[in-house]
Design an enzyme around this catalytic site. Sequence first.
Site, PDB file in Angstrom:
ATOM      1  N   HIS A   1       0.827  -1.209   0.000  1.00 34.82           N
ATOM      2  CA  HIS A   1       0.000   0.000   0.000  1.00 34.82           C
ATOM      3  C   HIS A   1       0.868   1.268   0.000  1.00 34.82           C
ATOM      4  O   HIS A   1       2.064   1.240   0.276  1.00 34.82           O
ATOM      5  CB  HIS A   1      -0.914   0.003   1.231  1.00 34.82           C
ATOM      6  CG  HIS A   1      -0.146   0.020   2.522  1.00 34.82           C
ATOM      7  ND1 HIS A   1       0.414   1.156   3.054  1.00 34.82           N
ATOM      8  CD2 HIS A   1       0.163  -0.982   3.379  1.00 34.82           C
ATOM      9  CE1 HIS A   1       1.037   0.868   4.181  1.00 34.82           C
ATOM     10  NE2 HIS A   1       0.905  -0.428   4.404  1.00 34.82           N
TER      11      HIS A   1
ATOM     12  N   GLU B   1      -2.164  -7.047   7.890  1.00 39.40           N
ATOM     13  CA  GLU B   1      -0.813  -6.956   8.434  1.00 39.40           C
ATOM     14  C   GLU B   1      -0.723  -7.671   9.780  1.00 39.40           C
ATOM     15  O   GLU B   1      -1.735  -8.011  10.410  1.00 39.40           O
ATOM     16  CB  GLU B   1      -0.427  -5.473   8.563  1.00 39.40           C
ATOM     17  CG  GLU B   1       0.949  -5.185   9.149  1.00 39.40           C
ATOM     18  CD  GLU B   1       2.113  -5.798   8.363  1.00 39.40           C
ATOM     19  OE1 GLU B   1       2.230  -7.042   8.390  1.00 39.40           O
ATOM     20  OE2 GLU B   1       2.895  -5.037   7.772  1.00 39.40           O
TER      21      GLU B   1
END
Length: 366
Positions: free
Chosen positions: A174, A248
């Site tokens: 990202h 994550e």
Amino acid sequence: MTPVVVEADGGSRGNPGPAGYGAVVFDADRRTVLAERSESIGIATNNVAEYRGLIAGLTAARELGADAVDVRMDSKLVVEQMSGRWKVKHPDMIPLAARARELAAGFERVEYSWIPRIQNAYADRLANEAMDAAAAPAAAPAPNSAAPAGAAANTAPGWTGATGSPTRFLLLRHGQTPLSVERRYSGRGNPPLTDLGRAQAAAAAARIGERGGITAIVSSPLDRARSTAAAAGQALGLPVVVHDDLTETDFGAWEGLTFREAADRDPGLHRAWLGDTSVRPPQGESFDEVNARIGKVRDELIREYPGRTVLLVSHVTPIKTMLQFALDAGPSLLYRLHLDLASLSIAEFFGDGGSSVRLVNDTSHL
């Protein structure tokens, strides 16, 4: 005004079959070659390959700073559709035509002309070389090459003996968030992209959109990944599928802390965590636990998209773990491999158990 001439072509051995495109940018007098582009794109149709050639040529012209483009192609279909005289109806070409129009809108003038194939010899040669590469099995490993395609061609690394068409994962991290600016642990927290992060996502999306050939986009559920994936989805004309297990690492009580702050808070535990993948942060998740869930994601997506190309938009640890699987590497890779924001890596997994890494931490689009 700085005008250039773009000539582009594309083709497929089988329609659909092993496909590739070529594009060349000349100066206004067509005496000097300013840039050339070519790429194998796996299994595709002639028309898809021709549009990909056009997109590559317009992109190269933009990179050269041109503000006027004369496009010359031997594809009557592409010329008529881009001139607005014919409608774009085929679903495979709708997003490609939209991307080409978006690029064309960035110039003061773009004109399209049909030319006979004999007058398009330069681009035709580039396209044929790309098709030859798409049709031929790789003779040796090429760790730095990257040619994403909807159906990954047989690109088995010669030194491993892997056979068949791999499932290819394009691994996109990202863009920037406020926590990444300050280098703070950012796990299950949900900070948005910064202005720079959105620009990074747009740049990555433009690159991926130009390459095309992607079957699906799968994203982490966190906003920073979903926003990055949404930009790619717009460029590719594909929906974004969310997979919760691409999230994550859970950093627990260290969420939002800097490295130094976490080390000062829990010196012994933090030191152990840096050398032992079974150690958890306080109320958090160990890297071994991340490894287990990413392994399940990999296996699930290989079953769902065999021999295809999938864009995975995720975070540092999940991407490192995918690369660790592909390299059959030990846990030290997690601590030694650096991944930049909005970077692209590519890992391939073959049906017979073979694997390879084609690209790591590429930020050339930024």
